[in-house]
Motif scaffolding. Structure first.
Motif, PDB file in Angstrom:
ATOM      1  N   GLY A 197       0.847  -1.181   0.000  1.00 23.03           N
ATOM      2  CA  GLY A 197       0.000   0.000   0.000  1.00 23.03           C
ATOM      3  C   GLY A 197       0.886   1.234   0.000  1.00 23.03           C
ATOM      4  O   GLY A 197       0.686   2.172  -0.746  1.00 23.03           O
ATOM      5  N   PHE A 198       1.895   1.230   0.898  1.00 23.12           N
ATOM      6  CA  PHE A 198       2.931   2.258   0.890  1.00 23.12           C
ATOM      7  C   PHE A 198       4.148   1.716   1.625  1.00 23.12           C
ATOM      8  O   PHE A 198       4.052   0.799   2.437  1.00 23.12           O
ATOM      9  N   LEU A 199       5.300   2.261   1.322  1.00 23.66           N
ATOM     10  CA  LEU A 199       6.556   1.898   1.974  1.00 23.66           C
ATOM     11  C   LEU A 199       7.411   3.140   2.062  1.00 23.66           C
ATOM     12  O   LEU A 199       7.562   3.867   1.072  1.00 23.66           O
ATOM     13  N   VAL A 200       7.960   3.403   3.239  1.00 21.54           N
ATOM     14  CA  VAL A 200       8.889   4.509   3.438  1.00 21.54           C
ATOM     15  C   VAL A 200      10.213   3.890   3.852  1.00 21.54           C
ATOM     16  O   VAL A 200      10.263   3.083   4.776  1.00 21.54           O
TER      17      VAL A 200
ATOM     18  N   ARG B  50      18.056  -6.257  11.543  1.00 19.07           N
ATOM     19  CA  ARG B  50      18.433  -6.278  12.952  1.00 19.07           C
ATOM     20  C   ARG B  50      17.218  -6.249  13.874  1.00 19.07           C
ATOM     21  O   ARG B  50      17.279  -6.647  15.016  1.00 19.07           O
ATOM     22  N   TYR B  51      16.095  -5.703  13.372  1.00 19.81           N
ATOM     23  CA  TYR B  51      14.875  -5.619  14.163  1.00 19.81           C
ATOM     24  C   TYR B  51      13.698  -5.650  13.190  1.00 19.81           C
ATOM     25  O   TYR B  51      13.718  -4.950  12.179  1.00 19.81           O
ATOM     26  N   ALA B  52      12.693  -6.463  13.486  1.00 16.77           N
ATOM     27  CA  ALA B  52      11.502  -6.534  12.637  1.00 16.77           C
ATOM     28  C   ALA B  52      10.268  -6.529  13.524  1.00 16.77           C
ATOM     29  O   ALA B  52      10.247  -7.164  14.580  1.00 16.77           O
ATOM     30  N   ASP B  53       9.246  -5.802  13.090  1.00 18.82           N
ATOM     31  CA  ASP B  53       8.003  -5.697  13.850  1.00 18.82           C
ATOM     32  C   ASP B  53       6.841  -5.722  12.865  1.00 18.82           C
ATOM     33  O   ASP B  53       6.820  -4.956  11.908  1.00 18.82           O
ATOM     34  N   SER B  54       5.883  -6.604  13.094  1.00 20.82           N
ATOM     35  CA  SER B  54       4.721  -6.685  12.216  1.00 20.82           C
ATOM     36  C   SER B  54       3.447  -6.212  12.919  1.00 20.82           C
ATOM     37  O   SER B  54       2.346  -6.427  12.422  1.00 20.82           O
ATOM     38  N   ALA B  55       3.606  -5.531  14.073  1.00 20.79           N
ATOM     39  CA  ALA B  55       2.445  -4.977  14.770  1.00 20.79           C
ATOM     40  C   ALA B  55       1.816  -3.884  13.906  1.00 20.79           C
ATOM     41  O   ALA B  55       2.497  -3.230  13.115  1.00 20.79           O
ATOM     42  N   ALA B  56       0.533  -3.681  14.073  1.00 15.25           N
ATOM     43  CA  ALA B  56      -0.171  -2.657  13.297  1.00 15.25           C
ATOM     44  C   ALA B  56       0.448  -1.286  13.542  1.00 15.25           C
ATOM     45  O   ALA B  56       0.714  -0.908  14.681  1.00 15.25           O
ATOM     46  N   LEU B  57       0.714  -0.547  12.473  1.00 14.52           N
ATOM     47  CA  LEU B  57       1.236   0.807  12.595  1.00 14.52           C
ATOM     48  C   LEU B  57       0.147   1.704  13.173  1.00 14.52           C
ATOM     49  O   LEU B  57      -1.003   1.637  12.757  1.00 14.52           O
ATOM     50  N   ALA B  58       0.506   2.553  14.116  1.00 12.57           N
ATOM     51  CA  ALA B  58      -0.478   3.413  14.778  1.00 12.57           C
ATOM     52  C   ALA B  58      -0.852   4.627  13.945  1.00 12.57           C
ATOM     53  O   ALA B  58      -1.941   5.160  14.077  1.00 12.57           O
ATOM     54  N   GLY B  59       0.033   5.080  13.084  1.00 11.34           N
ATOM     55  CA  GLY B  59      -0.210   6.296  12.317  1.00 11.34           C
ATOM     56  C   GLY B  59      -0.901   6.031  10.998  1.00 11.34           C
ATOM     57  O   GLY B  59      -1.356   4.929  10.710  1.00 11.34           O
ATOM     58  N   ALA B  60      -0.981   7.084  10.201  1.00  7.62           N
ATOM     59  CA  ALA B  60      -1.608   7.018   8.884  1.00  7.62           C
ATOM     60  C   ALA B  60      -0.893   7.993   7.959  1.00  7.62           C
ATOM     61  O   ALA B  60      -0.211   8.904   8.430  1.00  7.62           O
ATOM     62  N   PRO B  61      -1.039   7.834   6.651  1.00  7.70           N
ATOM     63  CA  PRO B  61      -0.459   8.813   5.733  1.00  7.70           C
ATOM     64  C   PRO B  61      -1.024  10.200   6.041  1.00  7.70           C
ATOM     65  O   PRO B  61      -2.140  10.322   6.558  1.00  7.70           O
ATOM     66  N   PRO B  62      -0.271  11.272   5.729  1.00  3.18           N
ATOM     67  CA  PRO B  62      -0.747  12.620   6.026  1.00  3.18           C
ATOM     68  C   PRO B  62      -1.975  12.968   5.187  1.00  3.18           C
ATOM     69  O   PRO B  62      -2.232  12.347   4.159  1.00  3.18           O
ATOM     70  N   PRO B  63      -2.733  13.996   5.626  1.00  2.00           N
ATOM     71  CA  PRO B  63      -3.912  14.399   4.872  1.00  2.00           C
ATOM     72  C   PRO B  63      -3.516  14.975   3.510  1.00  2.00           C
ATOM     73  O   PRO B  63      -2.370  15.373   3.312  1.00  2.00           O
ATOM     74  N   ALA B  64      -4.473  15.015   2.629  1.00  2.00           N
ATOM     75  CA  ALA B  64      -4.242  15.577   1.300  1.00  2.00           C
ATOM     76  C   ALA B  64      -3.902  17.059   1.419  1.00  2.00           C
ATOM     77  O   ALA B  64      -4.288  17.723   2.376  1.00  2.00           O
TER      78      ALA B  64
END
Length: 116
Positions: free
Chosen positions: A2-5, A65-79
């Motif tokens: 969906g997105f990757l940073v 070195r570190y991996a986490d698959s927990a749900a991300l708390a944030g969201a993409p910024p508004p338009a």
């Protein structure tokens, strides 16, 4: 995805004639289209060689070195052109709620923009 940073931090390079070794620090986070999340911290271990066309990668090893698959708390910024809760001081009205009832920023009006 969906997105990757991907944030790449400066590392170190050690030159040895026409070859070199390098290390680069990486942080990645994103959300897959199925809704699952991805966050990790990793290193690239690189080897380079000088050619007639300039420096080229001869090897790249990716070490997580570190991996986490927990749900991300944030969201993409508004338009562009929308206001956030911090800018307005009040939550958006019910008419500006998105999927799942989450509040979305209230769009600027021309009058609001001139009074900023």
């Amino acid at each position: 995805m969906g997105f990757l940073v991907q944030n790449v931090q400066p590392g170190a390079v050690r030159l040895d004639g026409d070859t070199a070794d390098g290390r680069v620090y990486i942080e990645e986070f994103g959300r897959l289209r199925n809704g699952s999340s991805h966050l990790n911290h990793a290193l690239y271990h690189d080897r380079y060689r000088r050619t007639a066309d300039g420096w080229r990668f001869s090897e790249r090893v990716y070490e997580v070195r570190y991996a986490d698959s927990a749900a991300l708390a944030g969201a993409p910024p508004p338009a562009a052109g929308t206001r956030t809760l911090m800018e307005t001081g009040s939550p958006p009205s019910a008419s500006h709620r998105g999927p799942g009832g989450r509040a979305h920023p209230t769009p600027f009006t021309r009058d609001q923009e001139s009074h900023r």
